[in-house]
Scaffold this active site. Structure first.
Site, PDB file in Angstrom:
ATOM      1  CE1 TYR A   1     -27.818 -60.293  75.725  1.00 22.16           C
ATOM      2  CE2 TYR A   1     -27.058 -58.028  75.438  1.00 22.16           C
ATOM      3  CZ  TYR A   1     -26.862 -59.305  75.917  1.00 22.16           C
ATOM      4  OH  TYR A   1     -25.723 -59.585  76.614  1.00 22.16           O
TER       5      TYR A   1
ATOM      6  CG  ASP B   1     -34.278 -62.113  67.432  1.00 23.57           C
ATOM      7  OD1 ASP B   1     -34.422 -61.230  66.579  1.00 23.57           O
ATOM      8  OD2 ASP B   1     -33.511 -63.083  67.293  1.00 23.57           O
TER       9      ASP B   1
ATOM     10  CE1 TYR C   1     -24.343 -57.423  67.729  1.00 27.50           C
ATOM     11  CE2 TYR C   1     -24.000 -55.927  65.889  1.00 27.50           C
ATOM     12  CZ  TYR C   1     -24.850 -56.636  66.699  1.00 27.50           C
ATOM     13  OH  TYR C   1     -26.204 -56.568  66.496  1.00 27.50           O
TER      14      TYR C   1
ATOM     15  CD  GLN D   1     -36.613 -53.552  76.252  1.00 32.02           C
ATOM     16  OE1 GLN D   1     -37.790 -53.281  76.480  1.00 32.02           O
ATOM     17  NE2 GLN D   1     -36.257 -54.216  75.174  1.00 32.02           N
TER      18      GLN D   1
ATOM     19  CD  GLU E   1     -32.093 -55.099  63.036  1.00 32.18           C
ATOM     20  OE1 GLU E   1     -32.089 -55.846  64.038  1.00 32.18           O
ATOM     21  OE2 GLU E   1     -31.508 -55.388  61.981  1.00 32.18           O
TER      22      GLU E   1
HETATM   23  O1  TRH Z   1     -28.497 -57.323  70.860  1.00 31.93           O
HETATM   24  P1  TRH Z   1     -28.559 -56.870  69.465  1.00 31.93           P
HETATM   25  O2  TRH Z   1     -27.311 -56.920  68.750  1.00 31.93           O
HETATM   26  O3  TRH Z   1     -29.652 -57.677  68.709  1.00 31.93           O
HETATM   27  C1  TRH Z   1     -29.436 -58.291  67.464  1.00 31.93           C
HETATM   28  C2  TRH Z   1     -30.127 -57.528  66.361  1.00 31.93           C
HETATM   29  O4  TRH Z   1     -31.442 -57.151  66.669  1.00 31.93           O
HETATM   30  C3  TRH Z   1     -30.104 -58.368  65.101  1.00 31.93           C
HETATM   31  O5  TRH Z   1     -30.796 -57.758  64.072  1.00 31.93           O
HETATM   32  C4  TRH Z   1     -30.708 -59.718  65.382  1.00 31.93           C
HETATM   33  O6  TRH Z   1     -30.744 -60.458  64.258  1.00 31.93           O
HETATM   34  C5  TRH Z   1     -29.857 -60.373  66.426  1.00 31.93           C
HETATM   35  O7  TRH Z   1     -29.915 -59.606  67.604  1.00 31.93           O
HETATM   36  C6  TRH Z   1     -30.323 -61.778  66.709  1.00 31.93           C
HETATM   37  O8  TRH Z   1     -29.070 -55.343  69.383  1.00 31.93           O
HETATM   38  P2  TRH Z   1     -30.500 -54.658  69.542  1.00 31.93           P
HETATM   39  O9  TRH Z   1     -31.405 -55.031  68.427  1.00 31.93           O
HETATM   40  O10 TRH Z   1     -30.246 -53.245  69.724  1.00 31.93           O
HETATM   41  O11 TRH Z   1     -31.095 -55.246  70.889  1.00 31.93           O
HETATM   42  C7  TRH Z   1     -30.559 -54.976  72.125  1.00 31.93           C
HETATM   43  C8  TRH Z   1     -31.655 -54.955  73.178  1.00 31.93           C
HETATM   44  O12 TRH Z   1     -31.077 -55.057  74.467  1.00 31.93           O
HETATM   45  C9  TRH Z   1     -32.463 -53.672  73.170  1.00 31.93           C
HETATM   46  O13 TRH Z   1     -33.807 -53.974  73.429  1.00 31.93           O
HETATM   47  C10 TRH Z   1     -31.876 -52.884  74.330  1.00 31.93           C
HETATM   48  C11 TRH Z   1     -31.550 -53.988  75.282  1.00 31.93           C
HETATM   49  N1  TRH Z   1     -30.551 -53.716  76.301  1.00 31.93           N
HETATM   50  C12 TRH Z   1     -30.959 -53.535  77.608  1.00 31.93           C
HETATM   51  O14 TRH Z   1     -32.176 -53.548  77.882  1.00 31.93           O
HETATM   52  N2  TRH Z   1     -30.030 -53.339  78.581  1.00 31.93           N
HETATM   53  C13 TRH Z   1     -28.688 -53.306  78.331  1.00 31.93           C
HETATM   54  O15 TRH Z   1     -27.879 -53.133  79.272  1.00 31.93           O
HETATM   55  C14 TRH Z   1     -28.285 -53.473  76.962  1.00 31.93           C
HETATM   56  C15 TRH Z   1     -26.820 -53.414  76.647  1.00 31.93           C
HETATM   57  C16 TRH Z   1     -29.221 -53.690  75.986  1.00 31.93           C
END
Ligand code: TRH
Length: 366
Positions: free
Chosen positions: A17, A19, A190, A252, A270
């Site tokens: 999520y 990106d 993960y 979010q 990130e």
């Molecule tokens: O989901 P991620 O593991 O995203 C990853 C990384 O950004 C990585 O670098 C990238 O290359 C890859 O995706 C493709 O973790 P991240 O970056 O923390 O993003 C999660 C997003 O999801 C963040 O904006 C918070 C949001 N989120 C919610 O809004 N509600 C939820 O219930 C959860 C669990 C997350």
């Protein structure tokens, strides 16, 4: 800077999520400051739960193949998120318009957040486009980061006020979490190799813990881990010191509320790392794994920026599988000061939206 510019942000969802999460936050941040944003995304499905209400000033557009550019008003600023390669037909009409109006093109390559040294060296660098429909234009690299020579971190202007107003008990109740004063730990991860060891540690603790497990991969990993434990050692959580709440996908805003509610947060990727930093509670980061183990040095760079004490470093090494050592004991009280210090420091810095707007204006005027 003059407001009301039209930004075109391009985003390709690879997996997870992050990106779309970052692009959405950027779009909302720009719109909140009077800019207009079109967010072109190939898969907007996650926005249905991340931001079901949308945001004023942000228009989400499907990134179709090809994009229909006939009759499209070309924007002022083009953002290519994470090297997603903006659609050539869009670049062609953008380049045509800039040449016809004599306006400077502003084409920004937004990169991933990292604390590594190359970020300061590369932030803001120009990259002339040598071929394709954008030939002759100049892209600029924009690197988020933790130091003054970088593009900063995404942070809403009302973040600290929202935090001050937050009612933890009411939020937990609203989510139907039967909180009874136990330690609350959030888990967004993960499939960490040390997850089983963490569950054992929490189950063996004298302090009761409720693990708030986020939807998706974290829930799947925890459920699989618990199943394994009951199969091999049915008494592993006999005292029920460890209890679980499986969460639905949160907006979010509610994801922030989750981090603000917990005593310790496990985050990944990130964007949630930055949210954990703003939450100001001790946290553990699972870095997005890369094939060539490039994430090991990225993790180390972050731990250095954090001035992580040894117990936090060794915990991160085991949690991320960087070392094969046994998972050390959680020591959140030793980590609090470190997190508070980086939060205070980062709050003093210009946030990413302020910086990218300043950067765009400067480039428009060159
Ligand atoms: O989901 P991620 O593991 O995203 C990853 C990384 O950004 C990585 O670098 C990238 O290359 C890859 O995706 C493709 O973790 P991240 O970056 O923390 O993003 C999660 C997003 O999801 C963040 O904006 C918070 C949001 N989120 C919610 O809004 N509600 C939820 O219930 C959860 C669990 C997350």
């Amino acid at each position: 800077m003059k407001t009301g510019n039209l930004w075109d942000i391009f985003c390709k969802v690879i997996d997870n999520y992050g990106d779309i999460g970052v692009c959405w936050r950027l779009a909302v941040g720009l719109a909140a400051r009077g800019e207009r944003v079109r967010l072109w995304v190939d898969d907007a499905s996650a926005l249905r739960w991340m931001a079901p209400e949308g945001a004023q000033g942000v228009e989400v557009r499907p990134w179709t193949q090809p994009i229909q550019t006939d009759g499209l008003t070309v924007g002022d600023i083009l953002v290519e998120a994470f090297g997603c390669e903006v659609a050539p037909e869009f670049i062609a009409s953008y380049a045509y318009n800039k040449r016809a109006t004599g306006q400077n093109a502003v084409w920004i390559n937004l990169e991933y957040l990292s604390a590594e040294g190359f970020v300061e060296r590369s932030h803001g660098l120009p990259s002339p486009v040598m071929s394709g429909p954008g030939i002759g234009l100049i892209k600029h690299f924009f690197y988020p980061g933790f130091t003054t020579g970088t593009g900063g971190l995404l942070r809403e202007t009302d973040l600290t006020e929202r935090q001050a107003r937050f009612d933890r008990a009411a939020w937990l109740q609203q989510l139907d979490i039967g909180f009874q004063g136990e330690r609350l730990i959030s888990l967004f991860c993960y499939e960490p190799p040390a997850l089983g060891a963490l569950l054992d540690q929490l189950a063996a603790d004298t302090q009761a813990t409720r693990l708030l497990v986020t939807a998706g991969r974290a829930t799947a990993a925890v459920k699989a881990g618990i199943k394994d434990k009951y199969r091999s050692r049915p008494s592993w959580n006999q005292r029920q010191a460890l209890s679980f709440s499986y969460l639905p996908t949160l907006t979010q805003r509610d994801f922030d509320h989750l981090l603000w509610s917990c005593d310790l947060n496990f985050v990944r990727g990130e964007d949630s790392l930055v949210r954990a930093l703003w939450a100001g509670k001790p946290f553990v980061w699972q870095i997005y794994p890369q094939h060539d183990d490039a994430h090991h040095s990225k993790l180390e760079a972050f731990l250095n920026v954090l001035h992580a004490p040894p117990s936090l470093r060794t915990f991160h090494h085991a949690w991320n599988g960087v070392s094969q050592a046994a998972l050390p004991a959680l020591a959140p009280s030793q980590w609090q000061e470190t997190v508070s210090a980086i939060r205070t420091l980062q709050l003093q810095r210009d946030d990413l939206v302020t910086q990218i707007m300043r950067f765009a204006l400067k480039t428009i005027k060159i």
